[in-house]
Scaffold this motif. Structure first.
Motif, PDB file in Angstrom:
ATOM      1  N   ASP A 140       0.808  -1.207   0.000  1.00 61.20           N
ATOM      2  CA  ASP A 140       0.000   0.000   0.000  1.00 61.20           C
ATOM      3  C   ASP A 140       0.847   1.266   0.000  1.00 61.20           C
ATOM      4  OD1 ASP A 140      -2.324  -1.451   0.026  1.00 61.20           O
ATOM      5  OD2 ASP A 140      -2.448  -1.486   2.206  1.00 61.20           O
ATOM      6  N   GLY A 141       2.169   1.128  -0.033  1.00 63.46           N
ATOM      7  CA  GLY A 141       3.029   2.296  -0.020  1.00 63.46           C
ATOM      8  C   GLY A 141       3.168   2.842   1.385  1.00 63.46           C
ATOM      9  N   PRO A 142       3.914   3.930   1.545  1.00 59.25           N
ATOM     10  CA  PRO A 142       4.173   4.455   2.873  1.00 59.25           C
ATOM     11  C   PRO A 142       2.930   4.974   3.588  1.00 59.25           C
ATOM     12  CG  PRO A 142       5.158   5.843   1.170  1.00 59.25           C
ATOM     13  CD  PRO A 142       4.585   4.641   0.504  1.00 59.25           C
ATOM     14  N   SER A 143       1.953   5.457   2.851  1.00 60.84           N
ATOM     15  CA  SER A 143       0.777   6.020   3.519  1.00 60.84           C
ATOM     16  C   SER A 143      -0.525   5.422   3.010  1.00 60.84           C
ATOM     17  CB  SER A 143       0.754   7.543   3.318  1.00 60.84           C
ATOM     18  OG  SER A 143       0.692   7.836   1.936  1.00 60.84           O
ATOM     19  N   GLY A 144      -0.445   4.231   2.417  1.00 60.33           N
ATOM     20  CA  GLY A 144      -1.645   3.582   1.904  1.00 60.33           C
ATOM     21  C   GLY A 144      -1.916   3.973   0.463  1.00 60.33           C
ATOM     22  N   PRO A 145      -2.805   3.258  -0.213  1.00 59.05           N
ATOM     23  CA  PRO A 145      -3.067   3.537  -1.615  1.00 59.05           C
ATOM     24  C   PRO A 145      -3.810   4.861  -1.780  1.00 59.05           C
ATOM     25  CG  PRO A 145      -4.588   1.889  -0.802  1.00 59.05           C
ATOM     26  CD  PRO A 145      -3.627   2.178   0.318  1.00 59.05           C
ATOM     27  N   ASP A 146      -3.344   5.674  -2.724  1.00 59.43           N
ATOM     28  CA  ASP A 146      -3.992   6.952  -2.992  1.00 59.43           C
ATOM     29  C   ASP A 146      -5.158   6.788  -3.959  1.00 59.43           C
ATOM     30  OD1 ASP A 146      -2.179   8.215  -1.361  1.00 59.43           O
ATOM     31  OD2 ASP A 146      -0.825   8.720  -3.000  1.00 59.43           O
ATOM     32  N   GLN A 147      -5.044   5.815  -4.864  1.00 59.43           N
ATOM     33  CA  GLN A 147      -6.062   5.603  -5.875  1.00 59.43           C
ATOM     34  C   GLN A 147      -5.965   4.176  -6.391  1.00 59.43           C
ATOM     35  OE1 GLN A 147      -5.092   8.054  -9.374  1.00 59.43           O
ATOM     36  NE2 GLN A 147      -3.178   8.487  -8.352  1.00 59.43           N
ATOM     37  N   PRO A 148      -6.998   3.676  -7.047  1.00 61.43           N
ATOM     38  CA  PRO A 148      -6.949   2.320  -7.593  1.00 61.43           C
ATOM     39  C   PRO A 148      -5.804   2.174  -8.602  1.00 61.43           C
ATOM     40  CG  PRO A 148      -9.182   3.209  -7.675  1.00 61.43           C
ATOM     41  CD  PRO A 148      -8.276   4.326  -7.263  1.00 61.43           C
ATOM     42  N   VAL A 149      -5.235   0.968  -8.671  1.00 59.89           N
ATOM     43  CA  VAL A 149      -4.093   0.722  -9.540  1.00 59.89           C
ATOM     44  C   VAL A 149      -4.414   1.032 -11.000  1.00 59.89           C
ATOM     45  CG1 VAL A 149      -2.532  -1.065 -10.414  1.00 59.89           C
ATOM     46  CG2 VAL A 149      -3.061  -0.960  -7.989  1.00 59.89           C
ATOM     47  N   GLU A 150      -5.573   0.600 -11.490  1.00 58.13           N
ATOM     48  CA  GLU A 150      -5.887   0.835 -12.903  1.00 58.13           C
ATOM     49  C   GLU A 150      -5.989   2.326 -13.209  1.00 58.13           C
ATOM     50  OE1 GLU A 150      -8.687  -0.827 -16.478  1.00 58.13           O
ATOM     51  OE2 GLU A 150      -8.821  -1.712 -14.484  1.00 58.13           O
ATOM     52  N   GLU A 151      -6.543   3.086 -12.288  1.00 60.03           N
ATOM     53  CA  GLU A 151      -6.629   4.534 -12.479  1.00 60.03           C
ATOM     54  C   GLU A 151      -5.225   5.144 -12.513  1.00 60.03           C
ATOM     55  OE1 GLU A 151      -8.111   8.264  -9.822  1.00 60.03           O
ATOM     56  OE2 GLU A 151      -9.483   6.551  -9.932  1.00 60.03           O
ATOM     57  N   LEU A 179       9.538  -4.711 -17.002  1.00 60.08           N
ATOM     58  CA  LEU A 179       9.741  -5.444 -15.747  1.00 60.08           C
ATOM     59  C   LEU A 179       8.749  -6.598 -15.623  1.00 60.08           C
ATOM     60  CD1 LEU A 179      10.406  -2.493 -13.278  1.00 60.08           C
ATOM     61  CD2 LEU A 179      12.058  -4.181 -14.107  1.00 60.08           C
ATOM     62  N   ALA A 180       7.522  -6.384 -16.076  1.00 56.80           N
ATOM     63  CA  ALA A 180       6.516  -7.449 -16.008  1.00 56.80           C
ATOM     64  C   ALA A 180       6.928  -8.644 -16.858  1.00 56.80           C
ATOM     65  CB  ALA A 180       5.160  -6.911 -16.465  1.00 56.80           C
ATOM     66  N   TYR A 181       7.514  -8.389 -18.007  1.00 58.70           N
ATOM     67  CA  TYR A 181       7.903  -9.477 -18.914  1.00 58.70           C
ATOM     68  C   TYR A 181       9.266 -10.073 -18.590  1.00 58.70           C
ATOM     69  CZ  TYR A 181       3.945  -8.602 -21.938  1.00 58.70           C
ATOM     70  OH  TYR A 181       2.674  -8.469 -22.428  1.00 58.70           O
ATOM     71  N   GLU A 182      10.212  -9.248 -18.153  1.00 57.15           N
ATOM     72  CA  GLU A 182      11.585  -9.713 -17.970  1.00 57.15           C
ATOM     73  C   GLU A 182      11.913 -10.098 -16.536  1.00 57.15           C
ATOM     74  OE1 GLU A 182      13.637 -10.250 -20.468  1.00 57.15           O
ATOM     75  OE2 GLU A 182      12.242  -9.407 -21.946  1.00 57.15           O
ATOM     76  N   GLY A 183      11.176  -9.586 -15.561  1.00 55.56           N
ATOM     77  CA  GLY A 183      11.497  -9.867 -14.166  1.00 55.56           C
ATOM     78  C   GLY A 183      12.543  -8.901 -13.646  1.00 55.56           C
ATOM     79  N   TRP A 184      13.309  -9.329 -12.660  1.00 54.38           N
ATOM     80  CA  TRP A 184      14.276  -8.461 -11.988  1.00 54.38           C
ATOM     81  C   TRP A 184      15.321  -7.942 -12.959  1.00 54.38           C
ATOM     82  CZ3 TRP A 184      13.316  -6.772  -7.274  1.00 54.38           C
ATOM     83  CH2 TRP A 184      12.463  -7.514  -6.459  1.00 54.38           C
ATOM     84  N   LEU A 185      15.456  -6.608 -13.017  1.00 59.15           N
ATOM     85  CA  LEU A 185      16.454  -5.965 -13.867  1.00 59.15           C
ATOM     86  C   LEU A 185      17.081  -4.792 -13.122  1.00 59.15           C
ATOM     87  CD1 LEU A 185      14.546  -5.729 -17.284  1.00 59.15           C
ATOM     88  CD2 LEU A 185      16.365  -7.331 -16.690  1.00 59.15           C
ATOM     89  N   GLU A 243       8.185   3.542  -8.238  1.00 59.04           N
ATOM     90  CA  GLU A 243       8.464   3.137  -6.854  1.00 59.04           C
ATOM     91  C   GLU A 243       7.652   3.980  -5.869  1.00 59.04           C
ATOM     92  OE1 GLU A 243      12.279   2.094  -4.019  1.00 59.04           O
ATOM     93  OE2 GLU A 243      12.590   3.388  -5.756  1.00 59.04           O
ATOM     94  N   ASP A 244       7.523   5.280  -6.133  1.00 59.12           N
ATOM     95  CA  ASP A 244       6.730   6.158  -5.265  1.00 59.12           C
ATOM     96  C   ASP A 244       5.271   5.700  -5.165  1.00 59.12           C
ATOM     97  OD1 ASP A 244       8.934   7.738  -4.763  1.00 59.12           O
ATOM     98  OD2 ASP A 244       8.328   9.351  -6.130  1.00 59.12           O
ATOM     99  N   HIS A 245       4.766   5.097  -6.242  1.00 56.86           N
ATOM    100  CA  HIS A 245       3.376   4.629  -6.267  1.00 56.86           C
ATOM    101  C   HIS A 245       3.251   3.142  -5.939  1.00 56.86           C
ATOM    102  CE1 HIS A 245       1.760   8.406  -7.633  1.00 56.86           C
ATOM    103  NE2 HIS A 245       2.630   8.456  -8.621  1.00 56.86           N
ATOM    104  N   SER A 246       4.351   2.547  -5.456  1.00 55.04           N
ATOM    105  CA  SER A 246       4.378   1.125  -5.059  1.00 55.04           C
ATOM    106  C   SER A 246       4.003   0.182  -6.192  1.00 55.04           C
ATOM    107  CB  SER A 246       3.463   0.882  -3.853  1.00 55.04           C
ATOM    108  OG  SER A 246       3.884   1.651  -2.758  1.00 55.04           O
ATOM    109  N   LEU A 247       4.305   0.571  -7.430  1.00 54.41           N
ATOM    110  CA  LEU A 247       4.043  -0.298  -8.576  1.00 54.41           C
ATOM    111  C   LEU A 247       5.211  -1.230  -8.856  1.00 54.41           C
ATOM    112  CD1 LEU A 247       2.372   2.299 -10.968  1.00 54.41           C
ATOM    113  CD2 LEU A 247       1.251   0.476  -9.672  1.00 54.41           C
ATOM    114  N   PRO A 288       4.455  -7.515  -6.543  1.00 57.00           N
ATOM    115  CA  PRO A 288       3.644  -8.730  -6.627  1.00 57.00           C
ATOM    116  C   PRO A 288       2.141  -8.468  -6.587  1.00 57.00           C
ATOM    117  CG  PRO A 288       5.100  -8.792  -4.696  1.00 57.00           C
ATOM    118  CD  PRO A 288       5.355  -7.510  -5.406  1.00 57.00           C
ATOM    119  N   VAL A 289       1.725  -7.346  -6.053  1.00 58.21           N
ATOM    120  CA  VAL A 289       0.291  -7.063  -5.950  1.00 58.21           C
ATOM    121  C   VAL A 289      -0.268  -6.353  -7.179  1.00 58.21           C
ATOM    122  CG1 VAL A 289       0.307  -6.995  -3.437  1.00 58.21           C
ATOM    123  CG2 VAL A 289       0.704  -4.891  -4.728  1.00 58.21           C
TER     124      VAL A 289
END
Length: 115
Positions: free
Chosen positions: A9-20, A36-42, A66-70, A89-90
């Protein structure tokens, strides 16, 4: 591997839905996320090579994601200057961002159509 201090949820919780949130990303940020989704750790340097984006663009995209916990970041070494990144992972990318693939299994066949 998810870092022990990872909070989906990030440092202060989710600000908005992921799709938005995904709809508000720049094309460069989406390219980095999809890579990153296709290749994995880079590493940042590997992302630069894979996406063919300038280093500054990759650095800014990673910071925003990273700021948006994506994405998840793991640092290596004693000085913490080396890092690898992966999609969190989420985060499940909607179909418009790519085919329905299990991103946790790099050996999965991405073409699910019968020939």
């Amino acid at each position: 591997m998810v870092p022990p201090d990872y909070n989906p949820d990030g440092p202060s919780g989710p600000d908005q839905p992921v799709e938005e949130l995904l709809n508000q990303l720049s094309p460069s940020q989406i390219l980095v996320l999809k890579t990153l989704a296709y290749e994995g750790w880079l590493s940042r340097n590997q992302l630069k090579k894979e996406t063919r984006l300038p280093e500054r663009t990759v650095k800014r995209a990673l910071s925003t994601l990273e700021d948006h916990s994506l994405i998840t970041k793991i640092t290596h070494g004693e000085d913490g200057r080396k890092a690898n990144y992966n999609i969190s992972p989420v985060v499940e990318l909607p179909p418009k961002f790519g085919p329905g693939v299990d991103y946790s299994d790099p050996n999965q066949d991405q073409n699910t159509d019968d020939i």
